[in-house]
Design an enzyme around this catalytic site. Sequence first.
Site, PDB file in Angstrom:
ATOM      1  N   HIS A  94       0.846  -1.210   0.000  1.00 26.58           N
ATOM      2  CA  HIS A  94       0.000   0.000   0.000  1.00 26.58           C
ATOM      3  C   HIS A  94       0.881   1.260   0.000  1.00 26.58           C
ATOM      4  CE1 HIS A  94      -3.110  -2.573   2.376  1.00 26.58           C
ATOM      5  NE2 HIS A  94      -3.570  -2.447   1.141  1.00 26.58           N
ATOM      6  N   LYS A 100     -15.898  -7.911   3.072  1.00 30.01           N
ATOM      7  CA  LYS A 100     -14.728  -8.661   3.553  1.00 30.01           C
ATOM      8  C   LYS A 100     -14.160  -8.070   4.850  1.00 30.01           C
ATOM      9  CE  LYS A 100     -10.891  -6.392   1.174  1.00 30.01           C
ATOM     10  NZ  LYS A 100      -9.749  -6.530   0.312  1.00 30.01           N
ATOM     11  N   ARG A 128      -2.165  -6.117  -8.204  1.00 30.66           N
ATOM     12  CA  ARG A 128      -1.102  -7.075  -7.905  1.00 30.66           C
ATOM     13  C   ARG A 128      -0.970  -8.128  -8.989  1.00 30.66           C
ATOM     14  NH1 ARG A 128      -3.404  -7.566  -1.998  1.00 30.66           N
ATOM     15  NH2 ARG A 128      -5.151  -7.024  -3.319  1.00 30.66           N
ATOM     16  N   SER A 169      -3.023  -7.473   3.174  1.00 31.69           N
ATOM     17  CA  SER A 169      -3.239  -7.323   4.616  1.00 31.69           C
ATOM     18  C   SER A 169      -3.551  -8.675   5.238  1.00 31.69           C
ATOM     19  CB  SER A 169      -4.387  -6.346   4.881  1.00 31.69           C
ATOM     20  OG  SER A 169      -4.054  -5.075   4.378  1.00 31.69           O
TER      21      SER A 169
HETATM   22  P1  ADP Z   1      -5.858  -6.030   0.845  1.00 26.61           P
HETATM   23  O1  ADP Z   1      -6.731  -6.260   2.053  1.00 26.61           O
HETATM   24  O2  ADP Z   1      -5.985  -7.122  -0.187  1.00 26.61           O
HETATM   25  O3  ADP Z   1      -4.446  -5.706   1.158  1.00 26.61           O
HETATM   26  P2  ADP Z   1      -7.059  -3.381   0.431  1.00 26.61           P
HETATM   27  O4  ADP Z   1      -8.524  -3.293   0.266  1.00 26.61           O
HETATM   28  O5  ADP Z   1      -6.513  -2.871   1.722  1.00 26.61           O
HETATM   29  O6  ADP Z   1      -6.528  -4.841   0.095  1.00 26.61           O
HETATM   30  O7  ADP Z   1      -6.322  -2.657  -0.789  1.00 26.61           O
HETATM   31  C1  ADP Z   1      -6.569  -1.370  -1.207  1.00 26.61           C
HETATM   32  C2  ADP Z   1      -5.971  -1.180  -2.569  1.00 26.61           C
HETATM   33  O8  ADP Z   1      -4.571  -1.426  -2.524  1.00 26.61           O
HETATM   34  C3  ADP Z   1      -6.518  -2.105  -3.657  1.00 26.61           C
HETATM   35  O9  ADP Z   1      -6.547  -1.368  -4.862  1.00 26.61           O
HETATM   36  C4  ADP Z   1      -5.481  -3.205  -3.737  1.00 26.61           C
HETATM   37  O10 ADP Z   1      -5.461  -3.801  -5.012  1.00 26.61           O
HETATM   38  C5  ADP Z   1      -4.215  -2.402  -3.484  1.00 26.61           C
HETATM   39  N1  ADP Z   1      -3.149  -3.220  -2.944  1.00 26.61           N
HETATM   40  C6  ADP Z   1      -3.202  -4.032  -1.867  1.00 26.61           C
HETATM   41  N2  ADP Z   1      -2.014  -4.648  -1.667  1.00 26.61           N
HETATM   42  C7  ADP Z   1      -1.191  -4.213  -2.665  1.00 26.61           C
HETATM   43  C8  ADP Z   1       0.176  -4.510  -3.045  1.00 26.61           C
HETATM   44  N3  ADP Z   1       0.908  -5.389  -2.361  1.00 26.61           N
HETATM   45  N4  ADP Z   1       0.679  -3.874  -4.132  1.00 26.61           N
HETATM   46  C9  ADP Z   1      -0.088  -3.010  -4.829  1.00 26.61           C
HETATM   47  N5  ADP Z   1      -1.368  -2.707  -4.543  1.00 26.61           N
HETATM   48  C10 ADP Z   1      -1.916  -3.297  -3.478  1.00 26.61           C
END
Ligand code: ADP
Length: 163
Positions: free
Chosen positions: A17, A41, A91, A129
Amino acid sequence: MKRAIYPGSFDPVTLGHLNIIKRAAAIFDELIVCVCVNSAKDRGLFSPEERVDLIRRVTEDLPNVTVDHTSELVADYARRHDSRVLVKGLRAVSDYESEIQMAMINAKLYNKLDTIFLYTSPKYAYLSSTVVKEMARYGADLSDFVPRQIIGEVERKARRSGS
Ligand code: ADP
């Protein structure tokens, strides 16, 4: 002035992030990182306020980044904050389908709203996460997963919730 919103669950914020935040902050005049708590989720290790606090801690050095949380639709939030751009991170190809669908729904709800995608830095392609929470529960070293300023906090929380 170009203002963009980076929405997500951020439970907790990861290095993946943070990489997207830094790159988006370099493109836009202002970036609002918005913790959205209305998705199915969202079971939540951290409360929305705690997630905001963690993101603030790791973005302290980025003057054009602000952090907020909302339980409204992202499209409504964007309209209210006069922003026409959502930033999302991609990703893998598997992210693509749901993200495109979400982008189309958001554009339907607010027709001035565009979604732009930043591809992940390959070193964070495996990172989510959910992975972080799982690793923390098993006491794994989190230094490749979350910013160092919040490692202790994530470890403590995972220990408490796992017991
Ligand atoms: P997660 O719970 O899967 O980490 P979030 O809802 O917190 O996802 O993610 C918010 C945004 O950040 C989404 O657009 C997700 O695709 C993106 N994101 C999450 N992890 C990564 C990563 N490792 N690299 C790039 N973008 C990410």
